[in-house]
Design a protein around this motif. Structure first.
Motif, mmCIF file in Angstrom:
data_model
loop_
_atom_site.group_PDB
_atom_site.id
_atom_site.type_symbol
_atom_site.label_atom_id
_atom_site.label_comp_id
_atom_site.label_asym_id
_atom_site.label_seq_id
_atom_site.Cartn_x
_atom_site.Cartn_y
_atom_site.Cartn_z
ATOM 1 N N PRO A 1 27.438 31.490 33.404
ATOM 2 C CA PRO A 1 27.025 30.080 33.395
ATOM 3 C C PRO A 1 25.583 29.903 32.934
ATOM 4 C CG PRO A 1 28.098 30.649 35.474
ATOM 5 C CD PRO A 1 27.856 31.934 34.743
ATOM 6 N N MET A 2 25.367 28.784 32.238
ATOM 7 C CA MET A 2 24.028 28.421 31.791
ATOM 8 C C MET A 2 23.728 26.996 32.239
ATOM 9 S SD MET A 2 23.905 30.090 27.974
ATOM 10 C CE MET A 2 22.131 30.284 28.037
ATOM 11 N N LYS A 3 22.453 26.696 32.322
ATOM 12 C CA LYS A 3 21.991 25.400 32.813
ATOM 13 C C LYS A 3 22.609 24.229 32.045
ATOM 14 C CE LYS A 3 17.659 22.785 32.968
ATOM 15 N NZ LYS A 3 16.197 22.880 32.725
ATOM 16 N N ASN A 4 22.519 24.283 30.740
ATOM 17 C CA ASN A 4 23.081 23.224 29.905
ATOM 18 C C ASN A 4 23.043 23.647 28.441
ATOM 19 O OD1 ASN A 4 20.378 22.891 29.148
ATOM 20 N ND2 ASN A 4 20.099 21.000 30.313
ATOM 21 N N VAL A 5 23.227 22.723 27.543
ATOM 22 C CA VAL A 5 23.241 23.000 26.115
ATOM 23 C C VAL A 5 21.887 23.582 25.686
ATOM 24 C CG1 VAL A 5 22.494 20.673 25.508
ATOM 25 C CG2 VAL A 5 23.830 21.992 23.859
ATOM 26 N N VAL A 6 21.924 24.491 24.708
ATOM 27 C CA VAL A 6 20.727 25.237 24.293
ATOM 28 C C VAL A 6 20.327 24.840 22.871
ATOM 29 C CG1 VAL A 6 19.772 27.543 23.889
ATOM 30 C CG2 VAL A 6 21.408 27.181 25.753
ATOM 31 N N SER A 7 19.071 24.542 22.676
ATOM 32 C CA SER A 7 18.599 24.195 21.333
ATOM 33 C C SER A 7 18.451 25.456 20.486
ATOM 34 C CB SER A 7 17.256 23.466 21.411
ATOM 35 O OG SER A 7 16.241 24.344 21.869
ATOM 36 N N PHE A 8 18.432 25.270 19.176
ATOM 37 C CA PHE A 8 18.275 26.394 18.256
ATOM 38 C C PHE A 8 16.936 27.086 18.469
ATOM 39 C CE2 PHE A 8 17.136 28.211 14.074
ATOM 40 C CZ PHE A 8 18.246 29.003 13.859
ATOM 41 N N SER A 9 15.867 26.310 18.651
ATOM 42 C CA SER A 9 14.538 26.895 18.823
ATOM 43 C C SER A 9 14.466 27.724 20.102
ATOM 44 C CB SER A 9 13.459 25.813 18.826
ATOM 45 O OG SER A 9 13.735 24.817 19.792
ATOM 46 N N LEU A 10 15.088 27.251 21.175
ATOM 47 C CA LEU A 10 15.084 28.004 22.428
ATOM 48 C C LEU A 10 15.880 29.298 22.270
ATOM 49 C CD1 LEU A 10 14.301 28.152 25.412
ATOM 50 C CD2 LEU A 10 16.373 26.856 25.954
ATOM 51 N N PHE A 11 17.003 29.228 21.563
ATOM 52 C CA PHE A 11 17.835 30.403 21.322
ATOM 53 C C PHE A 11 17.073 31.451 20.523
ATOM 54 C CE2 PHE A 11 21.253 32.485 18.706
ATOM 55 C CZ PHE A 11 21.869 33.161 19.741
ATOM 56 N N ILE A 12 16.421 31.031 19.447
ATOM 57 C CA ILE A 12 15.677 31.967 18.603
ATOM 58 C C ILE A 12 14.509 32.576 19.370
ATOM 59 C CG2 ILE A 12 14.167 32.142 16.575
ATOM 60 C CD1 ILE A 12 17.126 32.101 15.890
ATOM 61 N N LYS A 13 13.826 31.771 20.147
ATOM 62 C CA LYS A 13 12.706 32.286 20.936
ATOM 63 C C LYS A 13 13.201 33.351 21.921
ATOM 64 C CE LYS A 13 8.406 30.562 22.875
ATOM 65 N NZ LYS A 13 7.615 29.360 23.189
ATOM 66 N N PHE A 14 14.352 33.122 22.521
ATOM 67 C CA PHE A 14 14.969 34.082 23.431
ATOM 68 C C PHE A 14 15.341 35.374 22.703
ATOM 69 C CE2 PHE A 14 19.197 35.620 24.885
ATOM 70 C CZ PHE A 14 18.828 36.153 26.115
ATOM 71 N N ILE A 15 15.969 35.250 21.552
ATOM 72 C CA ILE A 15 16.401 36.414 20.775
ATOM 73 C C ILE A 15 15.200 37.260 20.361
ATOM 74 C CG2 ILE A 15 17.394 37.163 18.568
ATOM 75 C CD1 ILE A 15 19.454 36.266 20.671
ATOM 76 N N LEU A 16 14.179 36.622 19.828
ATOM 77 C CA LEU A 16 13.024 37.371 19.333
ATOM 78 C C LEU A 16 12.292 38.091 20.462
ATOM 79 C CD1 LEU A 16 11.469 34.995 16.654
ATOM 80 C CD2 LEU A 16 13.001 36.939 16.311
ATOM 81 N N GLN A 17 12.162 37.424 21.592
ATOM 82 C CA GLN A 17 11.430 38.044 22.692
ATOM 83 C C GLN A 17 12.219 39.176 23.340
ATOM 84 O OE1 GLN A 17 9.676 35.298 25.441
ATOM 85 N NE2 GLN A 17 8.976 36.880 26.834
ATOM 86 N N GLN A 18 13.513 38.970 23.541
ATOM 87 C CA GLN A 18 14.321 39.943 24.272
ATOM 88 C C GLN A 18 14.790 41.117 23.415
ATOM 89 O OE1 GLN A 18 14.586 39.806 27.531
ATOM 90 N NE2 GLN A 18 13.493 37.858 27.582
ATOM 91 N N PHE A 19 14.996 40.897 22.120
ATOM 92 C CA PHE A 19 15.561 41.948 21.271
ATOM 93 C C PHE A 19 14.580 42.516 20.243
ATOM 94 C CE2 PHE A 19 19.133 39.527 22.880
ATOM 95 C CZ PHE A 19 19.984 40.524 23.319
ATOM 96 N N TYR A 20 13.444 41.831 20.044
ATOM 97 C CA TYR A 20 12.480 42.306 19.060
ATOM 98 C C TYR A 20 11.063 42.447 19.625
ATOM 99 C CZ TYR A 20 16.101 41.350 15.581
ATOM 100 O OH TYR A 20 17.263 41.351 14.863
#
Length: 220
Positions: free
Chosen positions: A171-190
């Motif tokens: 489960p997630m809080k609610n709908v996710v914006s593209f910018s939030l998704f990319i920020k998450f990907i870059l920080q966690q995987f790169y």
């Protein structure tokens, strides 16, 4: 009234995607991009996806195909919104209807769990070395939002799926914006912190009280 609201949401999403892509260009993290496709699907219904989307994209949901074959097919057909410098695939799709986001899918596919520096890959590309053929553990995460398919705790309105595993819906809080998704990907995987403000698509939580008692994703 709803059509104007739908149009406003489409503009906000497109602006968020384009602004985020511009930030990634500035730091040379993009290898390729497909551009956005905006389609009107009804009187007040719209679809945002990536240009050139074909039926080849459906291979991503095939449980009988390996992650390597899925990625190879998507790369061959250029089925992505953006391709990161290490050929990490990012897809973004939204459906808007009656002044609301009714569906969302955000996907990140990375063939290796190894992190290469940009200079390493640029050097390998210049020397025509096939660094991408190296074996590794693939990363496959997907965020879905579909309030009309909600089944409490079993199919949260907004959820994260790992490794294309059908029953994995965190489960997630609610709908996710593209910018939030990319920020998450870059920080966690790169290990890269994207210095930009993220856009909030909605402040209304779609997660239920029972789903909050599960392990879930929340953010401010």
């Amino acid at each position: 009234m709803n059509r104007k609201k739908s149009e406003r949401i489409v503009k906000e999403i497109v602006k968020d995607i384009n602004n985020t892509i511009n930030e990634l260009r500035k730091i040379n993290l993009i290898r390729d991009e497909r551009g956005l496709s905006e389609k009107m699907t009804g009187v007040d219904s719209f679809e945002i996806s990536f240009s050139g989307k074909t039926s080849a994209n459906s291979i991503m949901m095939d449980k009988n195909v390996s992650a390597f074959n899925v990625m190879n097919k998507l790369l061959q057909e250029r089925q992505y919104t953006i391709l990161l410098y290490d050929k990490g695939i990012v897809q973004a799709e939204f459906c808007i209807k009656n002044g609301e986001i009714v569906k969302e899918r955000l996907v990140f596919l990375k063939r290796h769990n190894q992190i290469w520096e940009k200079k390493e890959i640029q050097h390998a590309d210049a020397e025509d070395e096939d660094w991408f053929a190296e074996e590794g553990i693939p990363v496959f995460i997907r965020i879905d939002y579909d309030p009309f398919e909600h089944i409490e705790c079993d199919h949260p309105s907004a959820h994260l799926t790992l490794s294309n595993y059908e029953s994995c819906r965190i489960p997630m809080k609610n709908v996710v914006s593209f910018s939030l998704f990319i920020k998450f990907i870059l920080q966690q995987f790169y290990g890269v912190k994207l210095e930009m403000n993220v856009y909030a698509l909605s402040n209304d939580n779609t997660i239920t009280d029972l789903e909050r008692k599960m392990i879930h994703f929340n953010w401010e």
